[in-house]
Write a protein that holds these residues in place. Structure first.
Motif, PDB file in Angstrom:
ATOM      1  N   ARG A   1      56.716  19.439  17.775  1.00 38.06           N
ATOM      2  CA  ARG A   1      56.950  20.815  17.341  1.00 38.06           C
ATOM      3  C   ARG A   1      56.489  21.025  15.900  1.00 38.06           C
ATOM      4  NH1 ARG A   1      62.638  20.713  20.353  1.00 38.06           N
ATOM      5  NH2 ARG A   1      62.042  21.734  22.314  1.00 38.06           N
TER       6      ARG A   1
ATOM      7  N   HIS B   1      59.290  22.229  25.847  1.00 34.11           N
ATOM      8  CA  HIS B   1      60.508  22.729  26.486  1.00 34.11           C
ATOM      9  C   HIS B   1      60.991  21.729  27.542  1.00 34.11           C
ATOM     10  CE1 HIS B   1      60.971  26.787  24.866  1.00 34.11           C
ATOM     11  NE2 HIS B   1      59.658  26.859  24.853  1.00 34.11           N
TER      12      HIS B   1
ATOM     13  N   GLN C   1      58.820  33.523  29.374  1.00 32.92           N
ATOM     14  CA  GLN C   1      57.559  33.965  28.773  1.00 32.92           C
ATOM     15  C   GLN C   1      56.438  33.891  29.802  1.00 32.92           C
ATOM     16  OE1 GLN C   1      56.223  31.432  25.597  1.00 32.92           O
ATOM     17  NE2 GLN C   1      54.413  32.675  25.149  1.00 32.92           N
TER      18      GLN C   1
ATOM     19  N   ARG D   1      43.093  24.817  24.985  1.00 34.33           N
ATOM     20  CA  ARG D   1      44.508  24.624  25.320  1.00 34.33           C
ATOM     21  C   ARG D   1      44.711  23.341  26.126  1.00 34.33           C
ATOM     22  NH1 ARG D   1      42.231  28.392  28.155  1.00 34.33           N
ATOM     23  NH2 ARG D   1      42.277  28.382  30.436  1.00 34.33           N
TER      24      ARG D   1
ATOM     25  N   TRP E   1      56.670  27.417  33.305  1.00 36.84           N
ATOM     26  CA  TRP E   1      56.910  27.876  31.934  1.00 36.84           C
ATOM     27  C   TRP E   1      57.737  29.177  31.956  1.00 36.84           C
ATOM     28  CZ3 TRP E   1      55.764  25.387  27.426  1.00 36.84           C
ATOM     29  CH2 TRP E   1      55.872  26.116  26.234  1.00 36.84           C
TER      30      TRP E   1
ATOM     31  N   ARG F   1      50.995  22.991  25.016  1.00 40.35           N
ATOM     32  CA  ARG F   1      52.334  23.219  25.558  1.00 40.35           C
ATOM     33  C   ARG F   1      52.720  22.023  26.425  1.00 40.35           C
ATOM     34  NH1 ARG F   1      49.847  28.475  26.236  1.00 40.35           N
ATOM     35  NH2 ARG F   1      50.912  30.070  24.958  1.00 40.35           N
TER      36      ARG F   1
ATOM     37  N   GLU G   1      54.211  23.354  21.527  1.00 44.92           N
ATOM     38  CA  GLU G   1      55.387  23.986  22.118  1.00 44.92           C
ATOM     39  C   GLU G   1      55.953  23.065  23.189  1.00 44.92           C
ATOM     40  OE1 GLU G   1      54.941  28.328  22.941  1.00 44.92           O
ATOM     41  OE2 GLU G   1      52.859  27.959  22.329  1.00 44.92           O
TER      42      GLU G   1
ATOM     43  N   HIS H   1      47.885  21.938  28.620  1.00 46.32           N
ATOM     44  CA  HIS H   1      49.170  22.189  29.261  1.00 46.32           C
ATOM     45  C   HIS H   1      49.565  20.956  30.069  1.00 46.32           C
ATOM     46  CE1 HIS H   1      48.598  26.859  29.122  1.00 46.32           C
ATOM     47  NE2 HIS H   1      48.975  26.350  27.968  1.00 46.32           N
TER      48      HIS H   1
ATOM     49  N   ARG I   1      45.780  25.117  21.503  1.00 49.13           N
ATOM     50  CA  ARG I   1      47.126  25.559  21.865  1.00 49.13           C
ATOM     51  C   ARG I   1      47.700  24.550  22.861  1.00 49.13           C
ATOM     52  NH1 ARG I   1      49.494  30.721  21.602  1.00 49.13           N
ATOM     53  NH2 ARG I   1      51.756  30.438  21.819  1.00 49.13           N
TER      54      ARG I   1
ATOM     55  N   THR J   1      61.358  29.624  30.273  1.00 49.96           N
ATOM     56  CA  THR J   1      61.380  30.360  29.007  1.00 49.96           C
ATOM     57  C   THR J   1      61.440  31.874  29.172  1.00 49.96           C
ATOM     58  OG1 THR J   1      58.973  30.590  28.824  1.00 49.96           O
ATOM     59  CG2 THR J   1      59.947  28.522  28.039  1.00 49.96           C
TER      60      THR J   1
END
Length: 471
Positions: free
Chosen positions: A191, A198, A276, A139, A270, A171, A196, A141, A169, A274
């Motif tokens: 995207r 935001h 989430q 990942r 995050w 973000r 992801e 981030h 992954r 979101t």
């Protein structure tokens, strides 16, 4: 029946606004901010009132405040498996009081077993970030205030696309205002590649669901796998993104258990944006360098001004030498008093600022503080080769703080910020070497010469200082 003329009605409305402001503003603002707003409303009521309603109080929506409280509670609970890595400060010295203060304010305990690399070279820091993203396996981030649609922004976007193509992954959180250009340029492509993305604290018609319109997320954090994290002052943009002001920055590259704390800040933001919840594993490899660090998050979602209170505590706890580096210096009364007391108590206080400044009003306000600080014995050096955008401080040989925190009211009260405290003599020594490099290319401000500046400059600086609560 009284027949009011338009002029009489307008005069009555002006005085009604002034009287309402006297009743309303002091109970909802700090004294210094209240004075500035009352002055503005007193002079131009019809302009001052709407401006105060928009910008006069650093409010956030109830939902964001509740989400931050839940996130802080989860952060405290998530550190329980790291209990054996808790660092215990010595009984005396700045860390003895700072570490428990920071933990109560921001929820993060100090942890040992870390390696901290200070990256002072702009291109080198960017190269390290891109290399870490290219090495990611699980990942990536990224949380940044500013991303430009330039070669640097494109390079980061390309690295994220490559990582996502490997199954990583990815973000990306970007401040909705600071990173507007990068968001517009790269969000669709990212995207489409599976990243992801935001925006943070979006404005427009949604701003009432987030908070005051000019609240910003000013953090600069990167977390790659369980392996490495970056925190500092450097944005995702070319060093010359402001024409005429090429930036000089400082970033800490961290390995060890503290990487999970950086990830927790990302996960917290995050969640705020979101709703989430992300899983944050506390398990990170312990590094042989065994540096003790502690993360300091700050922002209007917290019940206290975490950054201001920590910086002021460090100033008061300094016993021998205190060096503070910031591009924007517009302190509140508490910070100004702390600096003055430290210098008058015999502490060697060195403030390093940039000779050039990309914020004209801030620069004028900043100049208004020089004389009283110089008179108290604070040394002020102006760094000339570049725009010194780095934000860090060192206390004696015991504590170093590096991150996104400016020494101004905006960073203390309005922005979401993050700083990394390092309780390690080796890290402090490396920071001292960087500070010495600044000073080699800086000019110390002399009190006698500063007092000879033109009277019109003094007046301009005083007026700008009155606007400190609006910055």
């Amino acid at each position: 029946m009284t027949d009011w003329s338009p002029g009489t009605a307008l005069l009555a409305l002006d005085w009604l606004i002034r009287l309402a402001a006297l009743w309303w503003i002091p109970s909802r603002s700090a004294p210094a901010a209240a004075r500035s707003w009352l002055l503005l409303v007193g002079f131009v009521p019809l302009l001052g009132l709407p401006l105060y309603l928009l910008f006069g109080h650093p409010w956030l929506s109830r939902e964001r405040v509740l989400r931050q409280a839940r996130a802080s509670q989860a952060i405290r609970a998530g550190q329980l498996p790291q209990k054996a890595l808790r660092w215990r400060p010595p009984a005396t010295g700045p860390a003895a009081e700072t570490a428990p203060l920071v933990e109560r304010l921001g929820a993060f305990m100090p942890v040992r077993g870390n390696a901290v690399e200070l990256l002072d070279d702009y291109d080198g820091s960017l190269a390290a970030l891109l290399a870490d993203i290219d090495a990611a396996r699980e990942r990536v981030h990224l949380l940044y205030y500013l991303m430009f649609d330039d070669a640097v922004g494109a390079a980061v976007a390309d690295a994220l696309v490559r990582a996502a193509g490997r199954g990583v992954r990815c973000r990306l959180l970007l401040d909705a205002v600071g990173a507007k250009r990068g968001y517009r340029a790269f969000a669709r492509r990212l995207r489409a590649a599976g990243v992801e993305v935001h925006p943070m604290l979006p404005g427009g018609l949604r701003w009432r669901r987030s908070g005051r319109m000019d609240l910003r997320n000013h953090r600069k954090i990167a977390v790659i796998d369980d392996h490495v994290g970056h925190i500092g002052s450097q944005n995702l943009a070319d060093a010359r993104f402001v024409p005429g002001h090429p930036n000089r920055e400082l970033v800490a590259r961290v390995r060890g258990p503290a990487v999970s704390h950086l990830e927790a800040v990302f996960a917290s933001d995050w969640y705020l944006e979101t709703g989430q919840q992300l899983e944050v594993s506390p398990q990170r490899p312990v590094h042989d360098e065994d540096v003790a660090v502690q993360l300091l998050p700050s922002g209007p979602a917290y019940p206290f001004a975490n950054a201001r209170d920590t910086v002021n505590a460090l100033i008061h706890l300094a016993q021998h030498r205190l060096v503070l580096v910031t591009p924007y210096f517009v302190p509140d009364d508490a910070t100004l008093s702390a600096l003055r007391i430290a210098a008058l108590s015999g502490v060697e206080v060195q403030l390093i600022l940039s000779a050039s400044n990309n914020q004209r009003l801030t620069a004028w306000a900043q100049h208004s503080y020089y004389e009283e600080l110089l008179q108290a014995g604070v040394r002020i050096a102006l760094y000339r080769p570049r725009f010194l955008h780095a934000k860090h401080l060192s206390v004696d040989d015991a504590v170093a703080l590096v991150g996104s925190i400016n020494l101004d009211i905006r960073s203390f009260a309005l922005n979401a910020e993050a700083g990394l405290l390092c309780y390690d003599r080796g890290v402090v020594a490396r920071m001292r070497a960087i500070e010495a490099d600044y000073l080699a290319d800086a000019e110390q401000v002399q009190l006698a010469a500063w007092r000879r500046r033109a009277p019109w400059r003094r007046s301009l600086e005083g007026l700008a200082r009155l606007a400190d609560s609006f910055m």
